[in-house]
Write a protein that holds these residues in place. Structure first.
Motif, mmCIF file in Angstrom:
data_model
loop_
_atom_site.group_PDB
_atom_site.id
_atom_site.type_symbol
_atom_site.label_atom_id
_atom_site.label_comp_id
_atom_site.label_asym_id
_atom_site.label_seq_id
_atom_site.Cartn_x
_atom_site.Cartn_y
_atom_site.Cartn_z
ATOM 1 N N GLY A 215 0.874 -1.108 0.034
ATOM 2 C CA GLY A 215 -0.040 -0.068 -0.027
ATOM 3 C C GLY A 215 0.793 1.269 -0.042
ATOM 4 N N THR A 216 0.255 2.526 0.294
ATOM 5 C CA THR A 216 0.639 3.585 0.456
ATOM 6 C C THR A 216 0.622 4.505 1.511
ATOM 7 O OG1 THR A 216 0.675 3.921 -2.113
ATOM 8 C CG2 THR A 216 0.838 5.938 -1.004
ATOM 9 N N GLY A 217 1.601 4.779 2.132
ATOM 10 C CA GLY A 217 1.308 5.710 3.220
ATOM 11 C C GLY A 217 1.706 7.041 2.944
ATOM 12 N N ASN A 218 0.887 8.011 3.527
ATOM 13 C CA ASN A 218 0.922 9.641 3.349
ATOM 14 C C ASN A 218 1.499 9.924 4.848
ATOM 15 O OD1 ASN A 218 0.344 9.774 0.549
ATOM 16 N ND2 ASN A 218 -1.911 9.334 1.289
ATOM 17 N N THR A 219 2.631 10.149 4.904
ATOM 18 C CA THR A 219 3.317 10.247 6.275
ATOM 19 C C THR A 219 3.342 11.718 6.675
ATOM 20 O OG1 THR A 219 5.466 10.226 5.584
ATOM 21 C CG2 THR A 219 4.640 7.963 5.940
ATOM 22 N N MET A 220 3.683 11.945 7.928
ATOM 23 C CA MET A 220 3.981 13.304 8.603
ATOM 24 C C MET A 220 5.260 13.703 8.291
ATOM 25 S SD MET A 220 4.550 14.196 12.487
ATOM 26 C CE MET A 220 6.031 13.367 12.527
ATOM 27 N N GLY A 270 -3.462 7.276 5.716
ATOM 28 C CA GLY A 270 -2.989 8.734 6.029
ATOM 29 C C GLY A 270 -3.266 9.841 5.133
ATOM 30 N N THR A 271 -3.100 10.942 5.352
ATOM 31 C CA THR A 271 -3.292 12.165 4.476
ATOM 32 C C THR A 271 -1.994 12.949 4.470
ATOM 33 O OG1 THR A 271 -4.318 13.453 6.163
ATOM 34 C CG2 THR A 271 -5.763 12.153 4.771
ATOM 35 N N GLY A 272 -1.075 12.586 5.562
ATOM 36 C CA GLY A 272 0.030 13.808 5.508
ATOM 37 C C GLY A 272 -0.102 14.744 6.787
ATOM 38 N N VAL A 273 -1.377 14.852 7.238
ATOM 39 C CA VAL A 273 -1.584 15.824 8.311
ATOM 40 C C VAL A 273 -1.620 14.862 9.522
ATOM 41 C CG1 VAL A 273 -2.278 17.565 6.977
ATOM 42 C CG2 VAL A 273 -4.073 15.891 7.579
ATOM 43 N N ILE A 274 -1.450 15.447 10.762
ATOM 44 C CA ILE A 274 -1.725 14.619 11.937
ATOM 45 C C ILE A 274 -2.984 14.600 12.601
ATOM 46 C CG2 ILE A 274 0.779 15.073 12.545
ATOM 47 C CD1 ILE A 274 -0.103 17.186 14.437
ATOM 48 N N VAL A 280 0.459 9.023 11.312
ATOM 49 C CA VAL A 280 1.451 8.917 12.212
ATOM 50 C C VAL A 280 1.637 7.280 12.258
ATOM 51 C CG1 VAL A 280 1.576 10.886 13.304
ATOM 52 C CG2 VAL A 280 0.339 9.070 14.481
ATOM 53 N N ALA A 281 0.321 6.510 12.191
ATOM 54 C CA ALA A 281 0.502 5.219 12.079
ATOM 55 C C ALA A 281 1.590 4.798 10.635
ATOM 56 C CB ALA A 281 -0.750 4.304 12.090
ATOM 57 N N ALA A 282 1.299 5.611 9.823
ATOM 58 C CA ALA A 282 2.124 5.125 8.389
ATOM 59 C C ALA A 282 3.432 5.584 8.790
ATOM 60 C CB ALA A 282 1.495 5.992 7.242
ATOM 61 N N ASP A 283 3.841 6.615 9.442
ATOM 62 C CA ASP A 283 5.099 6.987 9.576
ATOM 63 C C ASP A 283 5.760 5.727 10.583
ATOM 64 O OD1 ASP A 283 6.237 10.068 9.277
ATOM 65 O OD2 ASP A 283 4.012 9.939 9.775
ATOM 66 N N ALA A 284 5.183 5.406 11.618
ATOM 67 C CA ALA A 284 5.676 4.278 12.358
ATOM 68 C C ALA A 284 6.022 2.950 11.694
ATOM 69 C CB ALA A 284 4.797 4.092 13.597
ATOM 70 N N GLY A 338 3.449 13.729 21.099
ATOM 71 C CA GLY A 338 3.692 15.133 21.275
ATOM 72 C C GLY A 338 2.589 16.225 21.951
ATOM 73 N N ASP A 339 2.541 17.638 21.529
ATOM 74 C CA ASP A 339 1.398 18.340 21.827
ATOM 75 C C ASP A 339 0.794 18.627 20.545
ATOM 76 O OD1 ASP A 339 3.345 19.999 20.668
ATOM 77 O OD2 ASP A 339 3.632 21.250 22.447
ATOM 78 N N ASN A 340 0.918 17.504 19.597
ATOM 79 C CA ASN A 340 0.198 17.697 18.448
ATOM 80 C C ASN A 340 0.659 19.070 17.540
ATOM 81 O OD1 ASN A 340 -1.728 15.415 18.569
ATOM 82 N ND2 ASN A 340 -2.560 16.479 20.208
ATOM 83 N N GLY A 341 1.925 19.288 17.492
ATOM 84 C CA GLY A 341 2.465 20.402 16.775
ATOM 85 C C GLY A 341 2.600 21.550 17.331
ATOM 86 N N ALA A 342 2.185 21.802 18.602
ATOM 87 C CA ALA A 342 2.157 23.126 19.029
ATOM 88 C C ALA A 342 3.553 23.452 19.229
ATOM 89 C CB ALA A 342 1.406 23.269 20.433
ATOM 90 N N SER A 343 4.483 22.554 19.751
ATOM 91 C CA SER A 343 5.920 22.827 19.804
ATOM 92 C C SER A 343 6.562 21.485 19.456
ATOM 93 C CB SER A 343 6.181 23.211 21.393
ATOM 94 O OG SER A 343 5.915 22.112 22.179
ATOM 95 N N ILE A 344 6.128 20.374 19.571
ATOM 96 C CA ILE A 344 6.762 19.164 19.236
ATOM 97 C C ILE A 344 5.527 18.256 18.456
ATOM 98 C CG2 ILE A 344 6.344 18.080 21.135
ATOM 99 C CD1 ILE A 344 9.034 16.548 21.195
ATOM 100 N N LEU A 345 6.051 17.716 17.379
ATOM 101 C CA LEU A 345 4.951 16.665 16.616
ATOM 102 C C LEU A 345 5.173 15.326 17.128
ATOM 103 C CD1 LEU A 345 6.262 18.053 13.190
ATOM 104 C CD2 LEU A 345 3.535 18.100 14.059
ATOM 105 N N PRO A 346 4.187 14.335 16.720
ATOM 106 C CA PRO A 346 4.091 12.965 17.249
ATOM 107 C C PRO A 346 5.753 12.455 16.908
ATOM 108 C CG PRO A 346 2.018 13.335 15.850
ATOM 109 C CD PRO A 346 3.033 14.723 16.103
ATOM 110 N N LEU A 347 6.196 11.567 17.886
ATOM 111 C CA LEU A 347 7.476 11.208 18.039
ATOM 112 C C LEU A 347 7.568 9.929 17.151
ATOM 113 C CD1 LEU A 347 7.040 12.835 20.737
ATOM 114 C CD2 LEU A 347 9.310 12.155 20.896
ATOM 115 N N VAL A 348 7.289 9.923 15.862
ATOM 116 C CA VAL A 348 7.546 8.982 14.903
ATOM 117 C C VAL A 348 8.322 9.161 13.757
ATOM 118 C CG1 VAL A 348 5.143 7.999 15.367
ATOM 119 C CG2 VAL A 348 5.411 9.924 13.675
#
Length: 549
Positions: A215-220, A270-274, A280-284, A338-348
């Motif tokens: 398949g295809t993953g549209n990652t963060m 995914g769509t590339g947005v968190i 983020v599942a695709a990233d992991a 993370g804090d959903n991108g306020a200062s840190i994104l998902p840690l994937v």
């Protein structure tokens, strides 16, 4: 555990199969041949162990259990043992036997004495739990446990209670704290957490037959990537049947359990947005697959435990959880949002995924204890291989660099990172150069010296380019070394990675310190490239450049 099928192994396996052909009705399967080879290697190592009691500092009541077997292409054999004394685990008593053609090549170990403590202490298990509980500031989950061990990380082994407390930290990280309480004095000898994180911090089965799918993953962080998945009826699952059945689960912001397998009606994730939970599942899923491929194609390792079995990745762990961790208990990697991108994104991010999976590799090989200098080397190993995974992926959306976790920061104009391998002190806490007090630091900071060594070994005393190029305006080659050796030349990432991997899997043990790491990498380079090679000279020079002499 399976022995890696090198050319030598295959040749021996073929000979074994041929020998059995006249008496058996059918030849051995590859699995049976590998098991027979392993048994022969272990039998030879056992003879060497039994004949060299002084060499391994064996006491009369010592016993040994095999943890790992590695056979080099030239026939050199390495067998890793755990040690017990009167059925008590000896913490720091592990060792590796090196041999070829049944001739002893030496031992890798930290234990220096045959002395063992008496088996009766003044402090009982309940009292030890009380002593350890005074250090455990959190509300514990379940009942704490205690067992008697021989603590041998100091020069003189002592009888101790290993007390384990489980809990949840304020930042939602689970904790499994191990305390070693002197069974006579009640003093805390050592402590460490078996949950190994990316940075410092305060189940669903299937009843159908899975069919491999692509398949295809549209990652963060990595853009559009290819994902190996599986199909179950009309549903797609994030299960990688090509890499040991490793799977990605959604924790749905919980901190207990294994979550639910990520599934979808299509094979686009995914769509590339968190805001999309599958992104983020695709990233992991991509990160773990890429790490698997790096270890397989660069080091011949089949998965974390080198047994061809995949692990579980858990995403969306906790609420605003700003970390990631590896746990031996669940054989899984876990990633917060993370804090959903306020200062840190998902840690994937890819290098973080490689970092966490590498904690598992360390656990299954050298077992570097997560405290003092060995803990720093444990963390550095994860940073080193996380970085090598990023370079291996060669993804234009995330070019390789020596900054850990740079993809975790939104719009990263400030070139932030968790750690900076080329100049560790840029994080404000990690030293660039070794001192005797290094082991007193958090392991994420004491790792800096080994990270620094690795950068200099691979790249030399050269200010980095790529991510952050132009932002290190104040750096010069003289500021990258601790001894003024600005002529230091690198040997390249592939050779540096091969040296560190061999040192980890063959020469290091659970209590290896920085001096031991220097010796282990010199031994690894000597094996791979020769004692008088430019590579071995570079290893020595790079360690000296970070003040490990």
């Amino acid at each position: 555990m399976k022995v890696k099928a090198s050319l030598l192994c295959l040749a021996i396996a073929s000979a074994i199969a041929s020998a059995h052909a006249s008496t058996a009705t059918k030849p051995l399967t590859p699995e049976e041949a590998a098991a027979a080879l392993k048994a022969a290697v272990v039998a030879r190592a056992n003879v060497l162990v039994n004949n060299n009691a002084k060499g391994i500092h064996r006491a009369a009541a010592d016993a040994f259990a095999v943890k790992d077997v590695i056979v080099d292409k030239d026939g050199t054999e390495h067998v890793r043992y755990a040690r017990t004394f009167n059925n008590l685990p000896v913490i720091g008593g592990d060792f590796v036997v090196h041999s070829r053609e049944s001739k002893l090549g030496g031992f890798s170990q930290a234990l220096e004495t045959e002395n063992r403590p008496g088996l009766v202490g003044r402090i009982n298990a309940d009292e030890a739990i009380v002593e350890a509980g005074a250090r455990f500031a959190l509300r514990f989950i379940g009942a704490p446990t205690s067992r008697l061990v021989v603590y041998a990380r100091n020069k003189e082994p002592v009888l101790a209670h290993e007390v384990v407390f489980n809990g949840i930290k304020v930042d939602q990280t689970p904790t499994e704290m191990h305390y070693f309480v002197d069974a006579n004095s009640g003093a805390i000898l050592d402590q460490w957490d078996s949950i190994q994180t990316a940075k410092p911090g305060p189940g669903g089965g299937s009843s159908c037959t899975l069919t491999a799918a692509v398949g295809t993953g549209n990652t963060m962080a990595e853009g559009a990537v290819t994902l190996n998945t599986a199909k179950c009826g009309n549903t797609y699952q994030m299960v990688d049947t090509t890499r040991g059945g490793g799977a990605t689960h959604n924790m749905s912001m919980l901190t207990a359990g294994m979550g639910a397998l990520v599934t979808g009606s299509t094979n686009v994730w995914g769509t590339g947005v968190i805001s999309n939970a599958q992104t983020v599942a695709a990233d992991a899923h991509y990160g773990i697959a890429t790490t698997w491929d790096y270890y397989k194609n660069k080091h011949g390792r089949m998965g974390i435990a080198n047994d061809g079995e995949g692990a579980i990745s858990r995403v969306h762990y906790g609420r605003n959880y700003q970390n990631a961790f590896w746990s031996d208990g669940c054989f899984c990697m876990t990633f917060g949002d993370g804090d959903n991108g306020a200062s840190i994104l998902p840690l994937v991010a890819l290098d973080v995924a490689g970092h966490e999976m590498s904690h598992g590799v360390t656990s299954r090989t050298a077992g570097l204890v997560y405290s003092k200098e060995s803990g720093g080397l444990n963390e550095a190993t994860s940073d080193i291989f996380g970085t090598m995974v990023e370079y291996y992926a060669n993804n234009p959306n995330d070019p390789g660099d020596y900054v850990i976790g740079e993809k975790l920061y939104p719009n990263n104009a400030a070139m932030q990172g968790l750690r900076y391998m080329f100049k560790p002190s840029l994080d404000g806490a990690s030293p660039d150069c070794y001192t005797s007090t290094l082991g007193n630091l958090d392991v994420h900071y004491s790792s800096g010296v080994a990270n620094h060594f690795y950068y200099l070994l691979a790249e030399g005393a050269v200010v980095p380019t790529g991510f952050g190029s132009g932002t290190w305006a104040n750096l010069t080659p003289a500021k990258l070394v601790c001894n003024g050796n600005t002529s230091l030349a690198g040997i390249g990432r592939d050779k540096a990675g091969a040296i560190w991997y061999r040192a980890l899997t063959v020469n290091m043990n659970s209590t290896t310190n920085y001096a031991g790491a220097r010796a282990a990498t010199i031994a690894a380079s000597t094996y791979l490239y020769g004692a008088d090679s430019a590579e071995t000279s570079a290893v020595k020079a790079a360690w000296s450049a970070v003040s490990v002499n």
